[in-house]
Structures are given as C-alpha cells and as structure tokens.
Design an enzyme around this catalytic site. Structure first.
Site, PDB file in Angstrom:
ATOM      1  N   ASN A  35       0.826  -1.211   0.000  1.00 58.41           N
ATOM      2  CA  ASN A  35       0.000   0.000   0.000  1.00 58.41           C
ATOM      3  C   ASN A  35       0.859   1.259   0.000  1.00 58.41           C
ATOM      4  OD1 ASN A  35      -2.316  -1.545   0.152  1.00 58.41           O
ATOM      5  ND2 ASN A  35      -2.841  -0.956   2.241  1.00 58.41           N
TER       6      ASN A  35
ATOM      7  N   ARG B 291     -10.597  -4.203 -14.516  1.00 59.05           N
ATOM      8  CA  ARG B 291      -9.464  -5.047 -14.136  1.00 59.05           C
ATOM      9  C   ARG B 291      -9.952  -6.483 -14.163  1.00 59.05           C
ATOM     10  NH1 ARG B 291      -5.831  -1.462 -11.915  1.00 59.05           N
ATOM     11  NH2 ARG B 291      -6.739   0.313 -10.811  1.00 59.05           N
TER      12      ARG B 291
ATOM     13  N   ARG C  13      -5.072   2.139 -13.671  1.00 59.46           N
ATOM     14  CA  ARG C  13      -3.692   2.333 -13.210  1.00 59.46           C
ATOM     15  C   ARG C  13      -3.040   1.035 -12.753  1.00 59.46           C
ATOM     16  NH1 ARG C  13      -4.320   6.577 -10.282  1.00 59.46           N
ATOM     17  NH2 ARG C  13      -3.376   8.050 -11.696  1.00 59.46           N
TER      18      ARG C  13
ATOM     19  N   HIS D 172     -15.318   3.188 -15.280  1.00 58.45           N
ATOM     20  CA  HIS D 172     -15.089   2.439 -14.048  1.00 58.45           C
ATOM     21  C   HIS D 172     -16.304   1.606 -13.645  1.00 58.45           C
ATOM     22  CE1 HIS D 172     -14.416   2.171  -9.535  1.00 58.45           C
ATOM     23  NE2 HIS D 172     -13.261   1.741 -10.003  1.00 58.45           N
TER      24      HIS D 172
ATOM     25  N   ARG E 181     -13.984   2.387   4.225  1.00 58.43           N
ATOM     26  CA  ARG E 181     -12.787   1.572   4.397  1.00 58.43           C
ATOM     27  C   ARG E 181     -11.526   2.423   4.480  1.00 58.43           C
ATOM     28  NH1 ARG E 181     -11.584  -1.107  -0.571  1.00 58.43           N
ATOM     29  NH2 ARG E 181      -9.745   0.176  -0.864  1.00 58.43           N
TER      30      ARG E 181
ATOM     31  N   HIS F  41     -15.322  -3.596  -0.090  1.00 57.95           N
ATOM     32  CA  HIS F  41     -15.179  -2.931  -1.379  1.00 57.95           C
ATOM     33  C   HIS F  41     -16.491  -2.445  -1.970  1.00 57.95           C
ATOM     34  CE1 HIS F  41     -13.963  -2.885  -5.780  1.00 57.95           C
ATOM     35  NE2 HIS F  41     -12.980  -2.207  -5.231  1.00 57.95           N
TER      36      HIS F  41
END
Length: 726
Positions: free
Chosen positions: A74, A407, A437, A467, A596, A624
């Site tokens: 991270n 992704r 990214r 997205h 989160r 998520h």
C-alpha cells in the site's frame, strides 16, 4: 485482504487540479472553513489500521505477516502516486491548495513525518511481534551468521547453481556511470578496494525479483519447523564470488521508489494504445521520491546515493533490515492451515442453486423469476456472474453480450467467455478501460486478444475512465427480446472476487436493460447526456442525484417525518457530498458512514456533524462494495454500484449506481448496516480530529463480533436452509 487491496481499483488519483466548488444551498447557514480532514493523512490513517491488524496477537500469525506485506505494498503505491503528485505540484508551481486549503508543501511535510513514523512502527512490528510469533510457530527467519558450517556449505552450493548466474554486478567508475536503479527493486550497495591499486570503488548488485525472496535453509526440514534466509542476506555473504580479487569494505541494502504515475493527453493523440504504451515506458524512468536504506549504511555510501539519485534528506528512510516487507507475501502463502484464517468455501446464491446435485442451474430462468442480489466472496462468483456470462456465450438464443472490463485476471474465464461468444457468431462488445492504473499493460494485451477473436472492443470516452461494472445480455425469447443485466460494485475478476467484499445485482428488469442499452450505446459512440430510470450515472447525474436524495432527507427531518442516510464507500472526499451530509446532520437526519479508506468528513462535531457516525471495518476480506441508502419517509431508496465519493469518480469517470427494488434486498442491506454500526461489532471509530480508535473488545476484555465472520455464517446457513427446502 491482499496485495491487490492496496489502492485496488480505487487507485489514488494523482489529478490534483480539482476545482469543484462545494454546493451552496440558499438560506443554509455557512459551514466552518476547517470542516474537512486532509485526504493524504486520512489515507495514511487507513494504512495504520492495516498495520494494527498485523500487530494483533489474536489473528493467525501468517495472516499478520500478510497484513505487514499489504501495508508495505500500500505504502509503495501511495508514494508512487499521491506523494509523487504532491511533489509535482510543488515543482511545477501549481498554486491549487489541497482539500483542506493548505499548500502542497505543508501537506508533504506532514505526510513525510507521518510516513517516517509509520514505517518505523511497521519495521518494529515485524522485528518485535510477527517475527518472534512466526518462530514460535516453527517458521524461523535466520541470518547467515546463525547457520552451521554444513548449512552454509549447502547454501553456497545453492547460490552457485541457482543465484550466481543471474546476478549482474554493475561497477561505478569513470568508465561506468552510476547505473539506473529501477523503482521498487531491492539492491545491494557494495564498496570494494582493489588489492593492487588500493583504489576504492562502488558497485550495485540488484536482488533478482524473479527468485524467491525467502530461501529455505534446508528443503528437507518439515514445513512445521522450517528456517528461511532472505535472498539479499545470502547474496551479501557471497560478494567475494562476484568481485574476485577485491576486498569487500561495506555492503548495505537500499531501495528506491519512483514517480510511476501515468498521464495521457488524449486530445492530442489519435491512437490511445500507442500513446499509453509510450507513457508506460516513460513511467519506468520517473524521478525518485523515496530512498529506503538499512540503518547500518555508512555516510560515504549514503552520500553517494543521495547525490546520484537527487533525493532530499526528507526522502531518506533509514530502517532495520530487511527492507521491502512486501516480500512477506511469499511467507504468508506457506501451507500451514492452522496459521491462516479457517478455510471458507463460498456458497451458491440460493436463487441460482441447481435443482439437483451435479446439474447446472439455468441462470436465465432463475433471474427471470426474480432479481438476485449477490454478495461476494460469501457467495460464489463462479456460480453466479461467471456462470451467467459462460451460459450466455453458449446459449444459441443469446444474440448479444455487452461488457465493461476495468481489471480482470490473467487467465480470466470472463474474457474467454466473451471470446467464445464472438466465435459463436454473437454480437459482443467489450469496453476495456486500458487506463486502469498499474493494469494498463495487461488490459492492452486483453484488448488485442479480444479484437483478434472478433469482439468489438472500445476504449470508452475521451477524458473519462470507464469504471462502472456492467454486463448486458440480449436473449431471444417468446414474444421478443429480453434483457438480462448485471450491475456490480467490483471488477469482473475471479481472483479478487475471492478476497474482495462486493455486491452485484442480476436482473431481467426491462427498465434496467433499456438503461444499460442506452448507456453502452453512448459509451461506444457519443458522450453521456441522458438521464436514466433506475441508474444514476456519472459524470453528469450521479452527484446531483445523491444530493437530491440528501435534500429529501433534510426536508423530511424538518417536517418531522422519518429520515436517515446510510453510506458505505471506500473513500469519501467530495466536498459537495460531505457538505450535504453536514447539512443533513444539522437538520436532525441520522447519518451513518461506513468507510474503508479515506474519509475527509469530520463526525461528531457540535453544530456541524453531531448526528454523523463514521465506522471502518478491516479484516479477512477487503470491504469494497459501495451502498447509498436513504430512508425516504419509509419508502427506502437504496443504490449499489461502482462509485466512491471522490472527485475522480463523480467528475472524471463513468460510474453507475442501480436502485434496488426488492424489499428483501433492501432489508438485507439494512441488516448489513445495523451490524456494522452496532457497538458489539469490532470496528474503528472516527473522531472529529481525524483520530481512528479501534474497538475490538468489550469492557470485560472479551472480543467483539467480527462482521465478516458473522456474514459468512449467516449466508452459509441461509444457503443450507434453502437447499433443504428444495
């Protein structure tokens, strides 16, 4: 929660030119200027919560090692993107203040201080807590000096056969300039003396990233009692083999983090893929923004690195070895089930379960009967979303499939299903976001593979990232065409679906199908301009739609009607949304925010946010999903989807939320929030000054409920009851 859970598809944007002005409501009292928490420091606070899990002795030790690795991964990305962005603003002289009105230079100073503190705490957690706990469990990380002569001899043989041939020592002298140091690579700095001339030289040895970071001392040892040595320690004790005839004076480990953000000027290029590939090549040579060194490095070597890499004293992080604790991901995969979380096998959603064992469910028939709300990873992605698309690819009555891909995994069955569908003659549209990214190269590869199979591949709208998580299947049925839709909060990625907590809706609702048909047509053709019936779509209507819902709650509270707002997101930064929640709080609306990561909202402040509570839950799975729930005078309006409350999501991305209509689904969401906000649930509580306090035990010291374990049990029990009824 794994390495992918760093900034995941919530990768922190480096776009700092956010000029959105908070919404001003006529007649509303002016809100105080200092009403936002700094987003960068809030992100570091999130990573501190990850670190607190690694420090928790109640967790299985290999999971603690995994959390140490997640923290490291991270932080790497935080430096590569967010810190790099702050530096760029300072270097280019951009005067745009941060979200708290402070200069980038002041924020960078605070970030650097906090990062130094956290990295030192991280190293201490490994040395003093996790490493001893691993040793107690039979997993010992040793140094070369702790090995017996026969063990050193065995490793010497291993080094000569498996490591030495791939090493590339690079000298620095008048004939050899200082070598390029790749970002995030682990390196040995070596100072040697020529025994004939007495001249001292510097050399760099890169630790090969394709080799195991932790080497078994004796492969014959049982997995219950195994010893490991770090690869860099092994290399360091064989430098004489790399520099024969030279005297080794000093050797130390160092690591460089570079600016690896990517900026594409889409308006100035005709071929987006070629422009992106060129920019990805440039990324490798971004300027250094962090230098990590072992705490035993001498001043001569440090001075050379600082000078050659052009870093400041503030950018140097001196830490005890080993550096790059992201390498602990390797150890965390050791096959010791008792040192991991208990195995969890996702259940099949009750509505999608086959009528008999060993038979495949008819997804279309099940979804035609009722909307299906999915909750991963408690419920299987493979037997729901993946099965939906695979069945669509094989079904002769399916005419078309349209899909967004942000992704996905390297061996994605989702991509294979789209290829199978195209090869079967169906119309297939894949909207591949090649600007996701750190997944740009992989997405370019998939886009080309899809195109070769006959899939219509598009890359979305200029200036916007796509997205949203959408899939639409058009099927020929009696009476005409029918739409089958999936709208989710997470990526179409079978691997991350096992560790990311996400929601998804499967529906045959005609209105949703028409909404998605229009949205896909606009994404593959023209800009988004229209409103939708059951969707809220960014960038034009999502923020406005949510603010309208907030305004309704304010009006209901002022009129004495039932009101309430519940929001679950990864991050909340957008000033207009936050100001709307402040005004709702002042009107007496109970506001609950489950976040989160980043939270710029300050809860519990008198006259501003005393009716707002903020909680954070971290654990086995990466929380998520994004949920927006409004009580609406007893007629709840509940949305799920892909959008966080950040400028990039609301202004520079195509995002979509879908409104739930099934009362059981709405009750399910309500139950999730009830448990998350319950004082008997283990969580972190945010104070108005930005401090997060973990509450994991009650007054008597007993552990509080783990939300994820409870959800796992509840959904498994529900599936079992459903199976018995059938």
């Amino acid at each position: 929660m794994t390495a992918e859970s760093t900034l995941d598809d919530d990768r922190t944007s480096s776009d700092f030119d956010d000029d959105f002005e908070p919404l001003d409501i006529d007649g509303a009292p002016e809100l105080p200027a200092e009403r936002y928490l700094d987003r960068e420091l809030s992100w570091l606070a999130f990573n501190q919560r990850v670190l607190e899990l690694a420090e928790d002795p109640q967790l299985p030790v290999l999971e603690r090692a995994n959390f140490l690795a997640i923290f490291a991964s991270n932080l790497d990305e935080f430096f590569m993107v967010r810190v790099a962005g702050l530096k760029r603003r300072i270097v280019t002289g951009l005067a745009v203040p941060t979200n708290v009105g402070r200069s980038p230079l002041d924020v960078l100073s605070d970030v650097s201080h906090k990062a130094h503190v956290l990295m030192e705490r991280h190293a201490a957690a490994y040395q003093q807590l996790v490493k001893p706990a691993l040793a107690d469990a039979g997993i010992k990380i040793v140094t070369w000096g702790e090995l017996a002569p026969e063990e050193q001899a065995h490793l010497h043989e291993y080094f000569g056969g498996q490591i030495f041939p791939v090493l590339m020592p690079l000298a620095v002298d008048p004939a050899h300039p200082f070598p390029y140091i790749s970002g995030l690579s682990l390196n040995l700095s070596v100072r040697v003396r020529n025994s004939r001339t007495g001249r001292q030289e510097f050399a760099r040895v890169k630790v090969p990233q394709m080799l195991p970071r932790f080497v078994r001392v004796d492969p014959g040892e049982s997995v219950e009692d195994a010893r490991y040595i770090t690869l860099e320690d092994l290399i360091a004790n064989h430098l004489g083999d790399l520099f024969p005839g030279m005297e080794i004076l000093e050797h130390h480990v160092f690591r460089v983090t570079r600016n690896e953000d990517v900026e594409i000027e889409e308006d100035e290029t005709e071929n987006l893929i070629k422009a992106l590939e060129k920019e990805l090549l440039r990324r490798r040579f971004g300027p250094p923004i962090r230098l990590e060194i072992t705490d035993d490095m001498d001043d001569v070597t440090l001075g050379l690195l600082v000078r050659e890499l052009d870093v400041t004293e503030q950018e140097v992080y001196r830490l005890p070895a080993p550096l790059d604790l992201g390498g602990l991901f390797d150890l965390a995969r050791i096959d010791r089930p008792e040192l991991h979380y208990p195995t969890h096998v996702p259940t099949t959603n009750a509505a999608l379960a086959p009528p008999e064992p060993n038979r495949r469910a008819d997804i279309f028939r099940a979804v035609a009967r009722q909307d299906v709300l999915l909750h991963h990873p408690y419920e299987s992605f493979a037997t729901s979303v993946q099965a939906f698309l695979e069945q669509a690819a094989a079904d002769p009555d399916v005419l078309a499939i349209k899909q967004t891909l942000y992704r996905t995994s390297g061996d994605s069955p989702i991509v294979e299903a789209l290829i199978d569908a195209a090869e079967a003659g169906k119309q297939v549209l894949a909207l591949v976001e090649i600007k996701a990214r750190f997944d740009e190269a992989a997405n370019i590869t998939w886009a080309r593979k899809l195109e070769k199979a006959g899939v219509h591949v598009v890359y979305g709208l200029v200036g916007l990232k796509t997205h949203c998580k959408l899939a639409l299947v058009i099927r020929q049925e009696q009476g005409g065409l029918r739409h089958y839709s999936h709208i989710g909060t997470g990526n179409y990625n079978p691997k991350t679906s096992r560790i990311y907590e996400d929601l998804g809706l499967l529906t045959a609702d005609d209105q949703v199908g028409k909404d998605l048909t229009r949205l896909f047509n606009e994404l593959s053709g023209y800009a988004i301009e229209k409103k939708f019936k059951r969707l809220l779509v960014a960038p034009l209507h999502l923020r406005k739609g949510l603010l309208k819902q907030i305004s309704t709650e304010i009006r209901n509270a002022e009129q004495g009607r039932p009101s309430g707002i519940r929001i679950k997101v990864n991050s909340i930064v957008d000033e207009a949304i936050i100001d709307g929640l402040y005004r709702a709080s002042n009107a007496g609306v109970p506001v609950e925010v489950w976040v989160r990561g980043i939270c710029s909202l300050r809860p519990g402040i008198e006259g501003l946010s005393e009716n707002i509570r903020v909680r954070s839950i971290l654990g086995r799975y990466l929380e998520h999903s994004r949920v927006f729930s409004f009580l609406n005078d007893g007629d709840p309006q509940v949305f799920i989807g892909s959008a966080d409350m950040m400028h990039r999501n609301l202004d520079r991305r195509v995002e979509a939320l879908v409104r739930l209509t099934d009362p059981e689904h709405i009750a399910e969401i309500d139950g999730m929030f009830d448990q998350a906000m319950d004082e008997r649930t283990s969580s972190w509580w945010l104070d108005g000054d930005g401090t997060w306090t973990r509450r994991s035990t009650d007054a008597a010291g007993a552990p509080l409920d783990d939300l994820q374990s409870r959800r796992m049990q509840r959904i498994a029990q529900r599936s079992t009851r459903s199976g018995k009824r059938r």
